[in-house]
Design a protein around this motif. Structure first.
Motif, short mmCIF file in Angstrom:
data_model
loop_
_atom_site.label_atom_id
_atom_site.label_comp_id
_atom_site.label_asym_id
_atom_site.label_seq_id
_atom_site.Cartn_x
_atom_site.Cartn_y
_atom_site.Cartn_z
N TYR A 147 8.37 0.01 2.00
CA TYR A 147 8.03 0.39 0.63
C TYR A 147 6.78 -0.35 0.18
O TYR A 147 6.42 -1.38 0.74
CB TYR A 147 9.19 0.06 -0.34
CG TYR A 147 10.50 0.65 0.07
CD1 TYR A 147 10.70 2.03 0.04
CD2 TYR A 147 11.56 -0.16 0.48
CE1 TYR A 147 11.91 2.58 0.40
CE2 TYR A 147 12.78 0.39 0.84
CZ TYR A 147 12.94 1.76 0.80
OH TYR A 147 14.14 2.30 1.17
N ARG A 148 6.18 0.19 -0.87
CA ARG A 148 5.04 -0.50 -1.46
C ARG A 148 5.54 -1.74 -2.19
O ARG A 148 6.73 -1.90 -2.46
CB ARG A 148 4.32 0.41 -2.45
CG ARG A 148 5.10 0.60 -3.76
CD ARG A 148 4.30 1.30 -4.83
NE ARG A 148 5.09 1.42 -6.06
CZ ARG A 148 5.07 0.53 -7.04
NH1 ARG A 148 4.31 -0.54 -6.94
NH2 ARG A 148 5.80 0.70 -8.12
N PRO A 183 0.90 1.92 -1.51
CA PRO A 183 1.69 3.16 -1.44
C PRO A 183 1.23 4.03 -0.27
O PRO A 183 0.04 4.09 0.04
CB PRO A 183 1.40 3.85 -2.78
CG PRO A 183 0.92 2.77 -3.68
CD PRO A 183 0.20 1.78 -2.81
N GLU A 264 6.65 6.93 -8.07
CA GLU A 264 6.24 6.59 -6.72
C GLU A 264 5.38 7.68 -6.09
O GLU A 264 4.43 7.40 -5.37
CB GLU A 264 7.47 6.31 -5.84
CG GLU A 264 8.27 5.10 -6.28
CD GLU A 264 7.43 3.84 -6.34
OE1 GLU A 264 6.58 3.64 -5.45
OE2 GLU A 264 7.62 3.05 -7.28
N SER A 268 1.49 7.48 -4.75
CA SER A 268 1.09 7.94 -3.41
C SER A 268 -0.07 8.93 -3.52
O SER A 268 -1.00 8.90 -2.70
CB SER A 268 2.27 8.59 -2.70
OG SER A 268 3.26 7.63 -2.37
N ARG A 328 10.17 -3.24 -3.95
CA ARG A 328 10.46 -2.05 -4.73
C ARG A 328 11.87 -1.58 -4.47
O ARG A 328 12.14 -0.77 -3.62
CB ARG A 328 9.48 -0.92 -4.42
CG ARG A 328 9.61 0.24 -5.40
CD ARG A 328 8.82 1.44 -4.91
NE ARG A 328 9.33 1.94 -3.66
CZ ARG A 328 10.40 2.71 -3.55
NH1 ARG A 328 11.08 3.06 -4.63
NH2 ARG A 328 10.80 3.14 -2.37
#
Length: 345
Positions: A147-148, A183, A264, A268, A328
């Protein structure tokens, strides 16, 4: 019971090995145990000893005690192989979600050489063949990400089984610094920014709006706000006011330009757009709830925007807490609420 034991063991390890970007391996934080081969070797020694006692055979005694001395010597050598070694986190890595983020470490040997070391984190490992006494070797250790956000490994394991593989000595480093995970880029749909193009330079324009502009033919990708519609109505020619001659009127990348998409997915999309603008060398700005990055271009600007997208809505890991794949686990409710309220307004 097993979970309780693991919890207590982890608390004990955390007290014994506090978080730090520099870890010196000493008797306090080094551990050593036989490997599977070492256990078999020890059992064979025990069987040989019992056999020697049973038959009162001096040759069996000699071989047993000789091999036992080798085992003890290997134990001291394996422990000394790590004793005095210093691990330093030189740089916490950055990259995109789903990639391996490279953490750069430096291993510095003490008064003894360090041989056949293995550094690992989250099932990924790197072998270090030889670190001469008093010298350093830089190591690039990949850490998986999902995940970011901020990425901080719970622990980095260093291990050696030199010289015979009968015993393993190991310890951990629990880094303080965290890497940054951008992301994952996803191709964005064609949308228009909710910001008026060039509004940042409105104070520098004349009332007519074109005293400092250069007029050029319309090109695909130009925003409709930049078209001189009055001139188009008079002459039928589509021309665009190019504000680059003054302070620039960039294409803004706007968080609020993707209605209906979750946070999210928007990030992205913006990550993909930042990459596209960076490859083209275009000048652009980034608008996020609570943060605006002024228009610019170049690699440093692209990195700054990616970092802003990576940590938006995130809290930097504290000393006692760390997520194995970034932080996250869910958007902060207050930030989300504020962002949605701004969106509705």
């Amino acid at each position: 019971m097993n979970r309780l034991f693991r919890s207590r063991w982890q608390r004990w390890i955390n007290r014994r090995i506090p978080r730090s970007d520099v870890q010196l391996l000493t008797q306090r934080n080094l551990f050593i145990l036989p490997t599977a081969a070492g256990v078999v070797f020890g059992m064979l020694l025990l069987i040989m000893l019992i056999t020697g006692i049973n038959y009162q055979n001096s040759l069996i005694y000699l071989v047993t005690f000789l091999l036992g001395a080798v085992f003890v010597g290997a134990m001291h050598q394996t422990h000394r192989n790590l004793s005095g070694l210093e691990l330093t986190l030189v740089q916490a890595g950055e990259g995109f979600a789903g990639d391996d983020i490279v953490f750069r470490l430096r291993a510095t040997a003490g008064k003894d050489d360090a041989i056949a070391l293995t550094l690992s984190a989250n099932d990924l490992s790197v072998a270090v063949g030889y670190v001469p006494s008093g010298q350093s070797v830089d190591v690039a250790l990949p850490v998986p990400s999902a995940y970011r956000g901020y990425l901080r490994p719970e622990s980095i394991r260093i291990e050696t089984r030199f010289p015979f593989g009968l015993l393993k000595a190991w310890s951990w480093m629990r880094p303080m610094a965290a890497g940054v995970v951008y992301p994952r880029p996803i191709a964005a749909p064609e949308v228009l920014s909710t910001l008026a193009d060039g509004e940042q330079t409105a104070s520098s324009r004349s009332p007519e709006g074109n005293d400092h502009a250069e007029l050029r033919p319309w090109r695909e990708g130009d925003l409709s706000q930049r078209v001189m519609w009055k001139r188009f109505a008079r002459s039928g020619q589509m021309v665009v006011a190019d504000w680059e001659a003054d302070k620039g009127s960039p294409h803004w990348l706007d968080f609020n330009a993707f209605p209906g998409a979750d946070h999210e997915l928007r990030l992205s999309y913006l990550s993909w757009l930042v990459l596209e603008r960076g490859r083209a060398g275009a000048r652009f700005g980034l608008n996020l709830p609570g943060q605006v990055i002024e228009p610019d271009s170049g690699a440093a600007h692209v990195t700054r925007c990616h970092r802003a997208l990576a940590v938006w809505g995130e809290e930097k890991p504290r000393d006692a807490f760390a997520e194995p794949h970034g932080t996250r686990t869910g958007m902060d409710t207050s930030r989300s609420g504020n962002a949605m309220a701004g969106e509705r307004s």
